[in-house]
Design a protein around this motif. Structure first.
Motif, PDB file in Angstrom:
ATOM      1  N   ARG A  47      -2.470  -0.288  -5.423  1.00  0.00           N
ATOM      2  CA  ARG A  47      -3.423  -0.980  -4.574  1.00  0.00           C
ATOM      3  C   ARG A  47      -3.374  -0.422  -3.147  1.00  0.00           C
ATOM      4  O   ARG A  47      -2.310  -0.284  -2.578  1.00  0.00           O
ATOM      5  CB  ARG A  47      -3.127  -2.468  -4.566  1.00  0.00           C
ATOM      6  CG  ARG A  47      -3.434  -3.116  -5.901  1.00  0.00           C
ATOM      7  CD  ARG A  47      -2.755  -4.454  -6.056  1.00  0.00           C
ATOM      8  NE  ARG A  47      -3.174  -5.258  -7.179  1.00  0.00           N
ATOM      9  CZ  ARG A  47      -3.096  -4.926  -8.444  1.00  0.00           C
ATOM     10  NH1 ARG A  47      -2.653  -3.757  -8.777  1.00  0.00           N
ATOM     11  NH2 ARG A  47      -3.476  -5.743  -9.394  1.00  0.00           N
ATOM     12  N   TYR A  48      -4.556  -0.136  -2.595  1.00  0.00           N
ATOM     13  CA  TYR A  48      -4.690   0.446  -1.267  1.00  0.00           C
ATOM     14  C   TYR A  48      -5.539  -0.457  -0.382  1.00  0.00           C
ATOM     15  O   TYR A  48      -6.407  -1.184  -0.867  1.00  0.00           O
ATOM     16  CB  TYR A  48      -5.393   1.807  -1.339  1.00  0.00           C
ATOM     17  CG  TYR A  48      -4.629   2.878  -2.050  1.00  0.00           C
ATOM     18  CD1 TYR A  48      -3.846   3.776  -1.347  1.00  0.00           C
ATOM     19  CD2 TYR A  48      -4.691   3.005  -3.438  1.00  0.00           C
ATOM     20  CE1 TYR A  48      -3.145   4.781  -2.002  1.00  0.00           C
ATOM     21  CE2 TYR A  48      -3.989   3.998  -4.093  1.00  0.00           C
ATOM     22  CZ  TYR A  48      -3.227   4.875  -3.368  1.00  0.00           C
ATOM     23  OH  TYR A  48      -2.526   5.869  -4.019  1.00  0.00           O
ATOM     24  N   HIS A  49      -5.341  -0.379   0.941  1.00  0.00           N
ATOM     25  CA  HIS A  49      -6.269  -0.983   1.898  1.00  0.00           C
ATOM     26  C   HIS A  49      -7.534  -0.140   1.905  1.00  0.00           C
ATOM     27  O   HIS A  49      -7.477   1.064   1.647  1.00  0.00           O
ATOM     28  CB  HIS A  49      -5.672  -0.964   3.314  1.00  0.00           C
ATOM     29  CG  HIS A  49      -4.452  -1.789   3.466  1.00  0.00           C
ATOM     30  ND1 HIS A  49      -3.207  -1.250   3.634  1.00  0.00           N
ATOM     31  CD2 HIS A  49      -4.302  -3.130   3.478  1.00  0.00           C
ATOM     32  CE1 HIS A  49      -2.330  -2.220   3.742  1.00  0.00           C
ATOM     33  NE2 HIS A  49      -2.955  -3.368   3.645  1.00  0.00           N
ATOM     34  N   CYS A  98       0.850  -1.188   0.000  1.00  0.00           N
ATOM     35  CA  CYS A  98       0.000   0.000   0.000  1.00  0.00           C
ATOM     36  C   CYS A  98       0.887   1.240   0.000  1.00  0.00           C
ATOM     37  O   CYS A  98       1.803   1.345   0.822  1.00  0.00           O
ATOM     38  CB  CYS A  98      -0.889  -0.022   1.243  1.00  0.00           C
ATOM     39  SG  CYS A  98      -1.912   1.429   1.453  1.00  0.00           S
ATOM     40  N   TYR A 104      -7.714   4.032   1.636  1.00  0.00           N
ATOM     41  CA  TYR A 104      -8.320   4.561   0.410  1.00  0.00           C
ATOM     42  C   TYR A 104      -9.159   5.785   0.756  1.00  0.00           C
ATOM     43  O   TYR A 104     -10.384   5.789   0.657  1.00  0.00           O
ATOM     44  CB  TYR A 104      -9.154   3.460  -0.248  1.00  0.00           C
ATOM     45  CG  TYR A 104      -9.486   3.688  -1.706  1.00  0.00           C
ATOM     46  CD1 TYR A 104      -8.499   3.714  -2.678  1.00  0.00           C
ATOM     47  CD2 TYR A 104     -10.795   3.846  -2.116  1.00  0.00           C
ATOM     48  CE1 TYR A 104      -8.803   3.902  -4.010  1.00  0.00           C
ATOM     49  CE2 TYR A 104     -11.124   4.031  -3.446  1.00  0.00           C
ATOM     50  CZ  TYR A 104     -10.116   4.061  -4.381  1.00  0.00           C
ATOM     51  OH  TYR A 104     -10.423   4.242  -5.701  1.00  0.00           O
ATOM     52  N   GLU A 114      -8.943  -7.585  -0.303  1.00  0.00           N
ATOM     53  CA  GLU A 114      -9.211  -6.315   0.372  1.00  0.00           C
ATOM     54  C   GLU A 114      -8.829  -5.083  -0.430  1.00  0.00           C
ATOM     55  O   GLU A 114      -9.046  -3.967   0.015  1.00  0.00           O
ATOM     56  CB  GLU A 114      -8.465  -6.288   1.703  1.00  0.00           C
ATOM     57  CG  GLU A 114      -6.962  -6.281   1.540  1.00  0.00           C
ATOM     58  CD  GLU A 114      -6.203  -6.242   2.862  1.00  0.00           C
ATOM     59  OE1 GLU A 114      -6.841  -6.152   3.929  1.00  0.00           O
ATOM     60  OE2 GLU A 114      -4.973  -6.284   2.815  1.00  0.00           O
ATOM     61  N   GLN A 115      -8.267  -5.231  -1.582  1.00  0.00           N
ATOM     62  CA  GLN A 115      -7.673  -4.111  -2.305  1.00  0.00           C
ATOM     63  C   GLN A 115      -8.678  -3.139  -2.896  1.00  0.00           C
ATOM     64  O   GLN A 115      -9.783  -3.505  -3.257  1.00  0.00           O
ATOM     65  CB  GLN A 115      -6.768  -4.625  -3.415  1.00  0.00           C
ATOM     66  CG  GLN A 115      -7.523  -5.201  -4.596  1.00  0.00           C
ATOM     67  CD  GLN A 115      -6.590  -5.761  -5.640  1.00  0.00           C
ATOM     68  OE1 GLN A 115      -5.381  -5.699  -5.505  1.00  0.00           O
ATOM     69  NE2 GLN A 115      -7.150  -6.325  -6.685  1.00  0.00           N
ATOM     70  N   ARG A 165       1.408  -4.992   3.304  1.00  0.00           N
ATOM     71  CA  ARG A 165       0.947  -5.798   2.174  1.00  0.00           C
ATOM     72  C   ARG A 165      -0.544  -5.614   1.958  1.00  0.00           C
ATOM     73  O   ARG A 165      -1.320  -5.508   2.898  1.00  0.00           O
ATOM     74  CB  ARG A 165       1.232  -7.268   2.447  1.00  0.00           C
ATOM     75  CG  ARG A 165       2.681  -7.600   2.330  1.00  0.00           C
ATOM     76  CD  ARG A 165       2.854  -9.098   2.365  1.00  0.00           C
ATOM     77  NE  ARG A 165       4.242  -9.431   2.169  1.00  0.00           N
ATOM     78  CZ  ARG A 165       5.011  -9.993   3.088  1.00  0.00           C
ATOM     79  NH1 ARG A 165       4.522 -10.312   4.259  1.00  0.00           N
ATOM     80  NH2 ARG A 165       6.270 -10.249   2.820  1.00  0.00           N
ATOM     81  N   VAL A 166      -0.935  -5.610   0.681  1.00  0.00           N
ATOM     82  CA  VAL A 166      -2.347  -5.518   0.305  1.00  0.00           C
ATOM     83  C   VAL A 166      -2.706  -6.807  -0.405  1.00  0.00           C
ATOM     84  O   VAL A 166      -2.110  -7.162  -1.418  1.00  0.00           O
ATOM     85  CB  VAL A 166      -2.605  -4.325  -0.640  1.00  0.00           C
ATOM     86  CG1 VAL A 166      -4.076  -4.258  -1.015  1.00  0.00           C
ATOM     87  CG2 VAL A 166      -2.157  -3.035  -0.013  1.00  0.00           C
TER      88      VAL A 166
END
Length: 94
Positions: free
Chosen positions: A35-37, A16, A41, A27-28, A22-23
């Protein structure tokens, strides 16, 4: 077969841009290929939650559409007011 399944699940190697963790695929949230949590976001300026209808992104950050206009929009005195307003003096207003 193992390579195919790992590609479908996501390997968790994506990080992220906000928090660096880690993403995972389940959940992305994706903007501009990053890619964000879900909790990351959010708008960089006001912190509101983003979705597909209100996200605006720049090459380095994501914003809501309102804050994007403030941060990345046009600058300068008199933008959009027209030539007549810019050339007015106080004496012509009286």
């Amino acid at each position: 077969m193992r390579n195919v399944l790992s590609g479908l699940r996501g390997n968790g190697n994506e990080r992220c841009p906000r928090c660096g963790d880690r993403v995972y695929h389940a959940e992305q949230r994706v903007a501009e290929g990053r890619r964000y949590h879900p909790t990351c976001y959010t708008c960089r300026v006001c912190g509101c939650s983003l979705n597909a209808t209100n996200v605006a992104s720049s090459p380095d950050e994501i914003y809501c559409t309102t804050c994007y206009g403030r941060v990345r929009g046009p600058r300068g005195y008199g933008f959009g007011l027209g030539k007549g307003v810019l050339s007015m003096t106080l004496t012509s207003l009286q």
